[in-house]
Design a protein around this motif. Structure first.
Motif: not given
Ligand code: ZN
Length: 268
Positions: A92, A94-95
């Motif tokens: 991902c 983002k994370c």
């Protein structure tokens, strides 16, 4: 490649696969040998492509491929964008967690049209400085029929549909066991009228059919609540209310039917 990402990267509304003729024209070779080195087209590449080292590509020649192709040195991209399809297992952005893939049902769409049509059709507005500008357009849609199909796919059993109350075309069906019994019909009609007056969507099954047939049809169509007016209604003043989803059946005094229905159906 993700077509939507490509459309957005190009500011285009549609893209088409090149025909065999077009591929021949720009690559000088039949279909299946096109590659970025020396091809006569604008090259749009994903970031991933530009990071490749010693890649293999078509050579724009029959029966030939190139090895050790290096972006930047052997070909230049005119546009470098994120255009590839994401895959399960990739991190991902983002994370960093691994992405999982699952099947979904498309029930609506959003299209970003930008100024393509407003420019072409002269649809403009005046901004705060009194300057004429093309309207930025988008279109949004929810598919009613496919939403219903998706809801049924997830809410049914072997007997038929189980409508969630919030989207059920009718929330309640009132079934007199015998349409020939005038007393049963009177009670059924009264319940039907009372429920209707309260804005509850209700059907009265007054067909001269056997009760079993009517019950089967009610299950098939999927009314969340079934109110049966039978012998007990005329003798003891109670009706049988069955919940389609759980199958729970309760005997309810006729005077309490409205209260019961309102408690069971969350939207009322
Ligand atoms: Zn994440």
């Amino acid at each position: 490649m993700n077509e939507i990402k490509l459309l957005n990267a190009l500011g285009a509304l549609t893209v088409d696969l090149a025909s065999e003729e077009q591929v021949k024209d720009v690559s000088g070779a039949p279909l299946g040998y096109a590659g970025p080195v020396g091809i006569k087209v604008r090259i749009v590449a994903d970031h991933e492509v530009m990071a490749m080292v010693n890649g293999i590509s078509g050579a724009n020649k029959v029966d030939a491929h190139l090895i050790n192709v290096n972006p930047g040195r052997d070909f230049k991209a005119d546009l470098i964008e994120d255009i590839r399809m994401v895959q399960a297992g990739e991190p991902c952005p983002k994370c960093g967690a691994q992405l999982q893939e699952a099947r979904g049902i498309e029930v609506g769409q959003i299209f970003k049209l930008g100024t393509k049509y407003s420019k072409a059709l002269g649809a403009t507005f005046l901004d705060e400085n009194g300057k004429e500008k093309p309207i930025v357009m988008g279109c949004y849609g929810v598919g009613v029929s496919r939403t219903m199909a998706a809801a049924i796919e997830q809410n049914h059993d072997q007997d038929g549909i189980i409508w969630p109350a919030s989207i059920a075309p009718y929330q309640v069906i009132v079934i007199p066991v015998s349409a020939k019994d005038a007393k049963q019909m009177t009670i059924a009609e009264e319940l039907y009228n009372e429920l209707s007056k309260l804005g509850i969507e209700v059907v009265l099954d007054d067909r001269p059919e056997r009760p079993g047939v009517k019950f089967k049809d009610a299950d098939l169509i999927g009314f969340p609540l079934r109110v049966v007016v039978g012998g007990k209604a005329t003798d003891e003043g109670v009706v049988e209310i069955r919940q389609r989803r759980s199958g729970q059946t309760d005997l309810i005094p006729i005077s309490d039917v409205i209260k019961y229905v309102r408690e069971i159906l969350p939207i009322l």
